[in-house]
Design an enzyme around this catalytic site. Structure first.
Site, PDB file in Angstrom:
ATOM      1  N   GLY A 153       0.742  -1.083   0.256  1.00 21.30           N
ATOM      2  CA  GLY A 153      -0.120   0.121   0.480  1.00 21.30           C
ATOM      3  C   GLY A 153       0.821   1.029  -0.033  1.00 21.30           C
ATOM      4  O   GLY A 153       1.975   1.543   0.032  1.00 21.30           O
ATOM      5  N   ASP A 154       0.380   2.165  -0.514  1.00 18.13           N
ATOM      6  CA  ASP A 154       1.105   3.218  -0.228  1.00 18.13           C
ATOM      7  C   ASP A 154       0.502   4.390   1.214  1.00 18.13           C
ATOM      8  O   ASP A 154      -0.448   4.755   1.759  1.00 18.13           O
ATOM      9  CB  ASP A 154       0.423   4.483  -1.365  1.00 18.13           C
ATOM     10  CG  ASP A 154       0.767   5.811  -1.363  1.00 18.13           C
ATOM     11  OD1 ASP A 154       1.830   6.418  -0.187  1.00 18.13           O
ATOM     12  OD2 ASP A 154       0.598   6.841  -2.145  1.00 18.13           O
ATOM     13  N   PHE A 155       1.660   4.777   1.939  1.00 23.85           N
ATOM     14  CA  PHE A 155       1.133   5.378   3.388  1.00 23.85           C
ATOM     15  C   PHE A 155       1.196   6.770   3.511  1.00 23.85           C
ATOM     16  O   PHE A 155       0.299   7.123   4.330  1.00 23.85           O
ATOM     17  CB  PHE A 155       1.993   4.460   4.601  1.00 23.85           C
ATOM     18  CG  PHE A 155       3.252   5.373   4.494  1.00 23.85           C
ATOM     19  CD1 PHE A 155       4.098   6.221   3.548  1.00 23.85           C
ATOM     20  CD2 PHE A 155       5.074   4.785   5.202  1.00 23.85           C
ATOM     21  CE1 PHE A 155       5.612   7.050   3.407  1.00 23.85           C
ATOM     22  CE2 PHE A 155       6.039   4.983   4.282  1.00 23.85           C
ATOM     23  CZ  PHE A 155       6.410   5.798   3.561  1.00 23.85           C
ATOM     24  N   HIS A 187      12.277   9.684   8.742  1.00 23.43           N
ATOM     25  CA  HIS A 187      13.171  10.488   8.145  1.00 23.43           C
ATOM     26  C   HIS A 187      13.692  10.587   6.838  1.00 23.43           C
ATOM     27  O   HIS A 187      14.665  11.557   6.533  1.00 23.43           O
ATOM     28  CB  HIS A 187      14.883   9.717   8.972  1.00 23.43           C
ATOM     29  CG  HIS A 187      15.468   8.891   7.847  1.00 23.43           C
ATOM     30  ND1 HIS A 187      17.372   8.691   8.577  1.00 23.43           N
ATOM     31  CD2 HIS A 187      15.209   7.981   7.520  1.00 23.43           C
ATOM     32  CE1 HIS A 187      16.867   7.468   7.776  1.00 23.43           C
ATOM     33  NE2 HIS A 187      16.312   6.434   7.558  1.00 23.43           N
TER      34      HIS A 187
HETATM   35  C1  SAM Z   1      14.416   3.882   4.530  1.00 27.96           C
HETATM   36  S1  SAM Z   1      13.393   2.549   3.531  1.00 27.96           S
HETATM   37  C2  SAM Z   1      13.730   1.436   5.546  1.00 27.96           C
HETATM   38  C3  SAM Z   1      13.211   0.443   5.198  1.00 27.96           C
HETATM   39  C4  SAM Z   1      13.166  -0.555   6.451  1.00 27.96           C
HETATM   40  N1  SAM Z   1      12.226  -0.545   7.502  1.00 27.96           N
HETATM   41  C5  SAM Z   1      14.359  -0.555   7.024  1.00 27.96           C
HETATM   42  O1  SAM Z   1      14.811   0.382   8.191  1.00 27.96           O
HETATM   43  O2  SAM Z   1      15.615  -1.063   6.498  1.00 27.96           O
HETATM   44  C6  SAM Z   1      11.965   3.099   3.581  1.00 27.96           C
HETATM   45  C7  SAM Z   1      10.842   2.707   2.939  1.00 27.96           C
HETATM   46  O3  SAM Z   1       9.807   3.182   3.124  1.00 27.96           O
HETATM   47  C8  SAM Z   1       9.030   2.147   2.508  1.00 27.96           C
HETATM   48  N2  SAM Z   1       7.725   3.542   1.558  1.00 27.96           N
HETATM   49  C9  SAM Z   1       8.565   5.036   0.383  1.00 27.96           C
HETATM   50  N3  SAM Z   1       6.823   5.339  -0.127  1.00 27.96           N
HETATM   51  C10 SAM Z   1       6.291   4.589   0.534  1.00 27.96           C
HETATM   52  C11 SAM Z   1       4.484   4.973   0.825  1.00 27.96           C
HETATM   53  N4  SAM Z   1       4.114   6.114  -0.414  1.00 27.96           N
HETATM   54  N5  SAM Z   1       4.503   4.215   1.312  1.00 27.96           N
HETATM   55  C12 SAM Z   1       4.800   2.744   1.779  1.00 27.96           C
HETATM   56  N6  SAM Z   1       5.461   2.630   1.902  1.00 27.96           N
HETATM   57  C13 SAM Z   1       6.784   3.441   2.077  1.00 27.96           C
HETATM   58  C14 SAM Z   1       9.710   2.153   1.047  1.00 27.96           C
HETATM   59  O4  SAM Z   1       9.581   0.903  -0.067  1.00 27.96           O
HETATM   60  C15 SAM Z   1      11.573   1.498   2.403  1.00 27.96           C
HETATM   61  O5  SAM Z   1      10.796  -0.215   2.427  1.00 27.96           O
END
Ligand code: SAM
Length: 139
Positions: free
Chosen positions: A22-24, A42
């Site tokens: 999904g899209d948060f 962050h």
């Molecule tokens: C910096 S990564 C961190 C991943 C993991 N939690 C970690 O600490 O290794 C940011 C995460 O946010 C997710 N993400 C980015 N935009 C998103 C969105 N609109 N909806 C859901 N997830 C999203 C990415 O797929 C990615 O897994």
């Protein structure tokens, strides 16, 4: 979504997990006891972070908890703070920011949460550079 099944399987926890895409910025799955976001907030500026947190808030019941696992800036920065480079990197790389406890409190205030605690994450007694910043839905 593609790699999670193998990772969860190798960890032996696949039968305890449901993988939901999904899209948060639109919505977050509802009804969980805890919402844990590691290195997610962050990545985003304050405005977008508040959208994500408000969507978490909307998905949560009154007893649920929000857990942000992040690198937290000290209240007083010195020229020796390595974390300043992490802050600079995340700003240049994706327009986000490392934040202090006070700045997380401000995000919580703007998104319907009340700060409850901040806990340093240790591994075998050693610093990991991460903290868990915890909040509950504001009544
Ligand atoms: C910096 S990564 C961190 C991943 C993991 N939690 C970690 O600490 O290794 C940011 C995460 O946010 C997710 N993400 C980015 N935009 C998103 C969105 N609109 N909806 C859901 N997830 C999203 C990415 O797929 C990615 O897994």
């Amino acid at each position: 979504m593609e790699t999670a099944p193998a990772i969860l399987g190798e960890a032996g926890v696949a039968d305890r997990c449901e993988i939901v895409g999904g899209d948060f910025f639109t919505s977050v799955p509802s009804g969980a006891d805890a919402y844990l976001l590691k290195n997610v907030i962050h990545d985003w500026d304050d405005e977008k972070s508040v959208v994500v947190l408000r969507n978490c808030r909307a998905a949560m019941g009154p007893g649920a908890r929000l857990l942000l696992v992040e690198t937290v800036l000290p209240s007083i920065m010195t020229k020796d703070n390595v974390i300043a480079f992490a802050d600079l990197g995340i700003m240049v790389g994706c327009g986000g920011a490392e934040r202090s406890e006070e700045e997380y409190r401000e995000l919580f205030d703007a998104s319907g949460f009340t700060f409850t605690s901040i806990t340093e994450v240790l591994a075998d007694g050693q610093q990991t550079g991460f903290h868990v910043v915890e909040a509950t839905p504001t009544a």
